[in-house]
Write an enzyme that holds these catalytic residues in place. Structure first.
Site, PDB file in Angstrom:
ATOM      1  N   CYS A  35     -50.617  71.158  36.026  1.00  0.00           N
ATOM      2  CA  CYS A  35     -49.447  70.653  36.758  1.00  0.00           C
ATOM      3  C   CYS A  35     -49.543  69.153  37.008  1.00  0.00           C
ATOM      4  O   CYS A  35     -48.548  68.526  37.359  1.00  0.00           O
ATOM      5  CB  CYS A  35     -49.281  71.384  38.084  1.00  0.00           C
ATOM      6  SG  CYS A  35     -50.691  71.170  39.173  1.00  0.00           S
ATOM      7  N   ASP A  37     -51.190  67.712  39.390  1.00  0.00           N
ATOM      8  CA  ASP A  37     -51.334  67.378  40.809  1.00  0.00           C
ATOM      9  C   ASP A  37     -52.748  66.873  41.100  1.00  0.00           C
ATOM     10  O   ASP A  37     -53.717  67.314  40.479  1.00  0.00           O
ATOM     11  CB  ASP A  37     -51.028  68.602  41.676  1.00  0.00           C
ATOM     12  CG  ASP A  37     -49.547  68.965  41.605  1.00  0.00           C
ATOM     13  OD1 ASP A  37     -48.780  68.176  41.039  1.00  0.00           O
ATOM     14  OD2 ASP A  37     -49.170  70.030  42.110  1.00  0.00           O
ATOM     15  N   CYS A  60     -47.635  69.561  44.802  1.00  0.00           N
ATOM     16  CA  CYS A  60     -46.583  70.484  45.230  1.00  0.00           C
ATOM     17  C   CYS A  60     -46.746  70.837  46.711  1.00  0.00           C
ATOM     18  O   CYS A  60     -47.742  70.501  47.348  1.00  0.00           O
ATOM     19  CB  CYS A  60     -46.657  71.747  44.383  1.00  0.00           C
ATOM     20  SG  CYS A  60     -48.098  72.743  44.778  1.00  0.00           S
ATOM     21  N   CYS A 104     -53.090  76.338  43.692  1.00  0.00           N
ATOM     22  CA  CYS A 104     -52.916  75.108  44.474  1.00  0.00           C
ATOM     23  C   CYS A 104     -53.963  75.048  45.587  1.00  0.00           C
ATOM     24  O   CYS A 104     -54.472  73.970  45.904  1.00  0.00           O
ATOM     25  CB  CYS A 104     -51.512  75.048  45.063  1.00  0.00           C
ATOM     26  SG  CYS A 104     -50.217  75.488  43.887  1.00  0.00           S
TER      27      CYS A 104
HETATM   28 FE1  FES Z   1     -50.026  71.909  41.051  1.00  0.00          FE
HETATM   29 FE2  FES Z   1     -49.504  73.404  43.114  1.00  0.00          FE
HETATM   30  S1  FES Z   1     -48.391  73.274  41.284  1.00  0.00           S
HETATM   31  S2  FES Z   1     -51.238  72.200  42.764  1.00  0.00           S
END
Ligand code: FES
Length: 128
Positions: A35, A37, A60, A104
């Site tokens: 993702c 992140d 997110c 996450c």
């Molecule tokens: Fe990437 Fe939640 S979607 S940490």
């Protein structure tokens, strides 16, 4: 049923301990390649206790809420307990995360572990 628990929404909207500790004793940064992140944790450690913690999360809602809750869970705790913090405990403290959002909370566990590794590398004699 709502997608996110009230606690997740609360910690997402009003995250606790956001920021940077300039003179941190330990810093851990991790990312999720899927993702994209990123989460960064800064710890102050005194006498084997986490006396202060701050985080920056570019991610997110679940990642922000997980970081916030994780900081609350380990602030003031001895390193031994901090080492045992799991993403499951973080998710439980948030009253659950949807299954496909569990990864996450893994970022929070990994960021804290990375910070501890950083600390033990700097101060090998402190390894618990
Ligand atoms: Fe990437 Fe939640 S979607 S940490």
């Amino acid at each position: 049923m709502a997608l996110y628990s009230a606690k997740v929404m609360d910690h997402f909207r009003n995250p606790r301990n956001v920021g940077v500790i300039e003179d941190a004793d330990a810093v851990g940064e991790v990312g999720n390649v899927q993702c994209g992140d990123i989460m960064k944790m800064y710890l102050k450690i005194d006498d084997d206790v986490v006396t202060d913690i701050k985080f920056e999360t570019f991610g997110c809602a679940s990642a922000v809420a997980s970081s916030s809750m994780a900081t609350e869970l380990i602030k003031g705790k001895p390193l031994k307990e901090v080492m045992e913090l799991t993403n499951k405990a973080v998710a439980e403290a948030l009253d659950g995360l949807p299954d496909y959002k569990m990864h996450c909370s893994v970022l929070a566990e990994e960021a804290i572990q990375a910070a501890l590794e950083d600390y033990f590398k700097k101060y090998p004699e402190k390894r618990v």
